[in-house]
Design an enzyme around this catalytic site. Structure first.
Site, mmCIF file in Angstrom:
data_model
loop_
_atom_site.group_PDB
_atom_site.id
_atom_site.type_symbol
_atom_site.label_atom_id
_atom_site.label_comp_id
_atom_site.label_asym_id
_atom_site.label_seq_id
_atom_site.Cartn_x
_atom_site.Cartn_y
_atom_site.Cartn_z
ATOM 1 C CG ASP A 164 46.915 84.483 85.153
ATOM 2 O OD1 ASP A 164 46.557 85.380 86.286
ATOM 3 O OD2 ASP A 164 46.920 84.822 83.990
ATOM 4 N N GLY B 85 45.096 80.139 86.249
ATOM 5 C CA GLY B 85 42.924 79.964 86.107
ATOM 6 C C GLY B 85 42.567 79.186 86.866
ATOM 7 C CG ASP C 50 41.605 86.729 86.356
ATOM 8 O OD1 ASP C 50 40.143 87.102 87.249
ATOM 9 O OD2 ASP C 50 40.846 86.292 85.174
ATOM 10 C CG LEU C 51 38.207 89.757 86.032
ATOM 11 C CD1 LEU C 51 36.714 89.492 86.155
ATOM 12 C CD2 LEU C 51 38.396 90.046 84.338
#
Length: 259
Positions: A6, A8, A109-110
């Site tokens: 992930d 970010g 990510d959402l």
């Protein structure tokens, strides 16, 4: 083992999942100008320290909100483990049990947060992600992403004050004893940390009102535990929720593509 990545705006998180648990979670700064070899060297070292061969990783899935890093890490993972990773994005969204609002605009990510919450709760849910941005992703009990609200994250707000003012210092994220700051540090903590408590409560209340009250809330993200007074707002605080969603997307896509 399943590797979920992930990426970010602040950190890249690598998680190894096996037997219904995250065996290892590693975090490193997400730097778009960094070469793939640097990330590969770090991942090799983490696996070595965990006494795991490369062959222990059966499949990989990559979620990234940093476009310059996505192809770099995609190629690195493919070369290192010998198989193409699932990449979270509009190309795989039709395979998910979600109705995704504006698939070419919403962050990966959402979507991961929404899928994790939908899978876990099967009811209207607001996922509040305390990261670089503070995001509120609302998913319905039948799998529709109903909408998103975005504000600057806690660290982002503090750094903005620090970067754009001559005399204000960068301060730690701590809950002050009073809203009446008696020093510059406490004044910033009162304004931002206590202010964000009100922001979170207000937005959750507004969303619940728009959904006629039928909505739970769950917190995730690296800063999800920084405001203890918000604990009563959430049914759960799950720092790994985004990774859970990334993993679930990988599993769902692979299952759909199997002959």
């Amino acid at each position: 083992m399943h590797l979920a990545v992930d990426v970010g705006n602040t950190d890249a998180v690598f998680g190894l999942y096996d037997t219904d648990t995250w065996r290892f979670v590693w975090r490193t700064p997400a730097r778009p100008d960094e070469a793939a070899g640097s990330y590969e060297a770090r991942l090799r070292l983490w696996l070595l320290e965990a006494n795991l061969p490369l062959s222990a990783v059966q499949d990989t899935v990559l979620s990234s909100v940093v476009p310059n890093l996505t192809p770099t890490l995609r190629a690195m993972l493919g070369d290192l483990f010998g198989h193409e990773p699932v990449v979270v994005g509009p190309g795989v969204y039709p395979l998910l049990p979600l109705n995704i609002l504006r698939p070419h605009e919403i962050g990966a990510d959402l979507v991961a947060n929404a899928l994790a919450a939908y899978t876990r709760y099967q009811r209207n849910c607001i996922v509040v992600d305390f990261g670089t941005a503070l995001t509120f992703t609302t998913v319905s009990g039948d799998g529709q992403i109903l909408g998103v609200a975005i504000a600057p994250g806690l660290k982002t707000a503090i750094r903005s004050l620090f970067s754009n003012t001559a005399q204000l210092p960068e301060v730690p994220i701590q809950v002050p004893e009073s809203a009446l700051g008696l020093s510059t540090t406490h004044a910033i903590q009162a304004g931002i940390v206590l202010g964000y408590e009100g922001l979170v409560r207000s937005l959750i209340d507004r969303i619940r009102t728009e959904l006629n009250g039928d909505c739970i809330a769950v917190a995730t993200g690296g800063l999800s535990g920084q405001i203890p007074s918000l604990r009563d707002v959430f049914v759960d605080v799950i720092p790994s929720l985004t990774l859970d969603g990334v993993r679930l997307i990988g599993e769902t896509v692979r299952a759909q593509k199997q002959p």
